[in-house]
Design an enzyme around this catalytic site. Sequence first.
Site, PDB file in Angstrom:
ATOM      1  NE  ARG A 166      62.773  11.018 -18.132  1.00 20.21           N
ATOM      2  CZ  ARG A 166      61.634  11.192 -17.465  1.00 20.21           C
ATOM      3  NH1 ARG A 166      61.237  10.314 -16.595  1.00 20.21           N
ATOM      4  NH2 ARG A 166      60.916  12.264 -17.664  1.00 20.21           N
ATOM      5  NE  ARG A 189      64.132  13.719 -16.351  1.00 21.67           N
ATOM      6  CZ  ARG A 189      65.364  13.858 -16.791  1.00 21.67           C
ATOM      7  NH1 ARG A 189      66.341  13.190 -16.225  1.00 21.67           N
ATOM      8  NH2 ARG A 189      65.623  14.669 -17.779  1.00 21.67           N
ATOM      9  NE  ARG A 201      55.701   9.961 -10.146  1.00 19.89           N
ATOM     10  CZ  ARG A 201      56.323   9.936 -11.317  1.00 19.89           C
ATOM     11  NH1 ARG A 201      56.779   8.817 -11.793  1.00 19.89           N
ATOM     12  NH2 ARG A 201      56.520  11.048 -12.000  1.00 19.89           N
ATOM     13  CE  LYS A 239      52.942  13.586 -13.844  1.00 17.29           C
ATOM     14  NZ  LYS A 239      54.393  13.828 -13.981  1.00 17.29           N
ATOM     15  CG  ASN A 240      53.961  16.491 -16.933  1.00 22.69           C
ATOM     16  OD1 ASN A 240      54.118  16.040 -15.791  1.00 22.69           O
ATOM     17  ND2 ASN A 240      54.113  15.759 -18.025  1.00 22.69           N
ATOM     18  CG  ASP A 299      54.024  11.480 -20.522  1.00 24.25           C
ATOM     19  OD1 ASP A 299      55.070  10.811 -20.615  1.00 24.25           O
ATOM     20  OD2 ASP A 299      53.986  12.601 -19.972  1.00 24.25           O
ATOM     21  CB  CYS A 314      63.844   7.121 -14.309  1.00 21.61           C
ATOM     22  SG  CYS A 314      63.381   7.575 -15.975  1.00 21.61           S
TER      23      CYS A 314
HETATM   24  C1  UD1 Z   1      58.647  15.716 -19.395  1.00 19.47           C
HETATM   25  C2  UD1 Z   1      57.429  15.172 -18.733  1.00 19.47           C
HETATM   26  C3  UD1 Z   1      57.277  13.686 -19.030  1.00 19.47           C
HETATM   27  C4  UD1 Z   1      57.308  13.432 -20.526  1.00 19.47           C
HETATM   28  C5  UD1 Z   1      58.503  14.105 -21.173  1.00 19.47           C
HETATM   29  C6  UD1 Z   1      58.454  14.055 -22.682  1.00 19.47           C
HETATM   30  C7  UD1 Z   1      57.241  16.524 -16.750  1.00 19.47           C
HETATM   31  C8  UD1 Z   1      57.327  16.583 -15.284  1.00 19.47           C
HETATM   32  N1  UD1 Z   1      57.549  15.354 -17.302  1.00 19.47           N
HETATM   33  O1  UD1 Z   1      59.776  15.038 -18.843  1.00 19.47           O
HETATM   34  O2  UD1 Z   1      56.031  13.256 -18.480  1.00 19.47           O
HETATM   35  O3  UD1 Z   1      57.376  12.053 -20.775  1.00 19.47           O
HETATM   36  O4  UD1 Z   1      58.554  15.492 -20.803  1.00 19.47           O
HETATM   37  O5  UD1 Z   1      57.274  14.613 -23.151  1.00 19.47           O
HETATM   38  O6  UD1 Z   1      56.890  17.484 -17.407  1.00 19.47           O
HETATM   39  N2  UD1 Z   1      67.210  14.315 -22.401  1.00 19.47           N
HETATM   40  C9  UD1 Z   1      68.581  14.312 -22.468  1.00 19.47           C
HETATM   41  N3  UD1 Z   1      69.272  15.289 -21.806  1.00 19.47           N
HETATM   42  C10 UD1 Z   1      68.628  16.261 -21.082  1.00 19.47           C
HETATM   43  C11 UD1 Z   1      67.216  16.256 -21.017  1.00 19.47           C
HETATM   44  C12 UD1 Z   1      66.528  15.259 -21.693  1.00 19.47           C
HETATM   45  O7  UD1 Z   1      69.189  13.460 -23.103  1.00 19.47           O
HETATM   46  O8  UD1 Z   1      69.293  17.121 -20.502  1.00 19.47           O
HETATM   47  C13 UD1 Z   1      66.457  13.246 -23.113  1.00 19.47           C
HETATM   48  C14 UD1 Z   1      65.708  12.355 -22.109  1.00 19.47           C
HETATM   49  O9  UD1 Z   1      66.544  11.327 -21.642  1.00 19.47           O
HETATM   50  C15 UD1 Z   1      64.563  11.840 -22.935  1.00 19.47           C
HETATM   51  C16 UD1 Z   1      64.279  13.002 -23.895  1.00 19.47           C
HETATM   52  O10 UD1 Z   1      65.433  13.833 -23.874  1.00 19.47           O
HETATM   53  O11 UD1 Z   1      64.955  10.722 -23.698  1.00 19.47           O
HETATM   54  C17 UD1 Z   1      63.058  13.817 -23.527  1.00 19.47           C
HETATM   55  O12 UD1 Z   1      63.161  14.261 -22.203  1.00 19.47           O
HETATM   56  P1  UD1 Z   1      62.477  15.592 -21.697  1.00 19.47           P
HETATM   57  O13 UD1 Z   1      61.657  16.201 -22.776  1.00 19.47           O
HETATM   58  O14 UD1 Z   1      63.508  16.428 -21.042  1.00 19.47           O
HETATM   59  O15 UD1 Z   1      61.481  15.026 -20.585  1.00 19.47           O
HETATM   60  P2  UD1 Z   1      61.248  15.579 -19.122  1.00 19.47           P
HETATM   61  O16 UD1 Z   1      61.211  17.066 -19.135  1.00 19.47           O
HETATM   62  O17 UD1 Z   1      62.128  14.895 -18.173  1.00 19.47           O
END
Ligand code: UD1
Length: 440
Positions: free
Chosen positions: A139, A110, A419, A41-42, A327, A134
Site C-alpha cells: 500500500r 493509513r 476500528r 467510516k470511509n 472490504d 500494512c
Molecule cells: C480505501 C478504503 C479501504 C478500501 C480501499 C479500496 C478508506 C479509509 N479506506 O483505502 O477500506 O479497502 O479504499 O476500496 O477509505 N495504491 C498504490 N499507490 C497509491 C495508492 C494506492 O499502489 O498511491 C494501491 C494500494 O496499494 C492498493 C490499491 O492501490 O493495492 C487500492 O488502494 P486505494 O484505493 O488507494 O485504497 P485506500 O484509499 O488506501
Amino acid sequence: MGRSGMPAGEMPADGGGWPLQAIWIRGGSPLRGTVEIQGAKNSALKLMAAALLTAEPCVLENVPDIRDVRMMIEILTGLGAEVTREGDQLRIVARELGEETPVEPVREMRAGIQVMGPVVARRGRIRIFQPGGCSLGPRPIDFHLQGLRAMGAQVAEEFGFIRVEAERLRGTDIYLDFPSVGATENLMMAAVLAEGVTVIHNAAREPEIEDAQRFLNQCGARVSGAGTGVIRVEGVEGLRGGRYRVMPDRIETATFLLAGAAAGGDLALRPAPVYCLEAVLSKMTEIGVHWERPDRETLRVWGAGAVEEGYRPARVRALPYPGFPTDVQPPMTALLAMARGTSMVSDEVHSARFGYVGELRRMGADIWTDGRTAVVRGVKRLTGAQVAAADLRGGAALIVAALAAEGESLIEGATHLYRGYARLEERLAGVGARIARVEV
Ligand code: UD1
C-alpha cells in the site's frame, strides 16, 4: 476462556484501556430484529479531513463512534483544529492550521494521510509520517505524491517522513495508474483551493467520493464528476463552513447482511444504502440467500442459515467500485466456506488480503490461497475455535464464521474490529447473537 462477565454495553466503545480484548461467540443462534446502520467510516474520515480546508466551523452528522474516527480526531487536533463531539455530531473548527502531523495516529491508521491534500492546499506545507506496509499488502502512496507533484508541490521523503510544500497548487491533468480511492480524494481536496482547473482521470468511483463532493460543494467548492472516472475541480479562493450528514456505511451493511445469511433468522438493516450494494446483493441472489428491500432504505435477510440452507458456490472478484467491494471479500469468503461446492475468490484491489484464511481453517474451513486468489471448498459446518483478527475486515470474516459455527469461538485482536464497527457486541446481542466482550 477467561470471560470477564461484564456486559458489552458497560465497556468503552472503542476498547480504549482494554488492550487485550477478545470477542466470545457461541454460534448457532439465529439473528432476529433490526440493526441500525451507522454513518460510513470511509466517508466520515475524509469529510473530517476536508473540514481542514476552511477556517469556518463544519458540523458533520451521523459520524460513527469508532476507533478510526477517534484517531482522526487526534490528527485534526494535533494540526490545531478544535473538534467537539455531541452525540453523533462532530463540530470541527480549523481556524489556524499547523504543518506537523502527529505520528502515532498516522502510524496506526493509513487514512491519516488524507489530511495531506487539504493541509497543503490551505497551509502551503505539511510534514507527515510516511505510512509503511500494512497487513493488506505494501500500500504505497505514490499516486498521492505524483499528483501533488503534478500540481506543482515539492515533495521530499526523509527520515521516515514526507514533506510537501507548495506556495499555491496549480490545477492540471492527472492520470491515476489505478483508481485509488485515497489518491482520488486527496487530490480532489488539494485541487479545491488550487489555481485553475484540475482534472483527475481514471478516478476511483466509490460512493464515498460523491459524499465528499457534495460536502465540498456545499462549502463553496466547484467539483463535478465524482462517481465517474473523470473528476473536474475548478479551484476557488476559499471555502465556507458547512453542515453535512455522512452517508450510511455500505460495508457495515454488507457485513450484517452476511452475518444474517450465515446465522439465519430474520434481520432488517436500516438505513441501508441499497443503491450502492448492487454487486453484493446480486451475489446474494446468485448463491441463494433470501433477501428483499421492503422500502427504499431497508434491507431484509432471512432464512435457516448457511448450514441448513446450503448456499450455492460462486465466483467473486473484488474490484474497484462498482465491482464487488474488497472490504466485503473476507466476510463473503467466510460465508462461501459453508456453501455446497467450490468457490473462487480473487482480490484485484489489495495484493495480500487473505491473511485471515489461516484462522478460518482453524474453524474447519477448506480454503487454499495463492497470491490474490482463494479456492474455497465449502464444508458442511464450521466449528468454533480460538482465532485472532489481524485486521478490520479479516476480523469481520471471523465474526460471520463464528456466528454460524457449532460451539464457542474466541476472537482475539478485537481492537481491529472496533476500528470500524461501533458497539459491535451490543448490536449483535440485540438481535439474538450469543456474544460478549471478554478480557484475555
Ligand atoms: C480505501 C478504503 C479501504 C478500501 C480501499 C479500496 C478508506 C479509509 N479506506 O483505502 O477500506 O479497502 O479504499 O476500496 O477509505 N495504491 C498504490 N499507490 C497509491 C495508492 C494506492 O499502489 O498511491 C494501491 C494500494 O496499494 C492498493 C490499491 O492501490 O493495492 C487500492 O488502494 P486505494 O484505493 O488507494 O485504497 P485506500 O484509499 O488506501
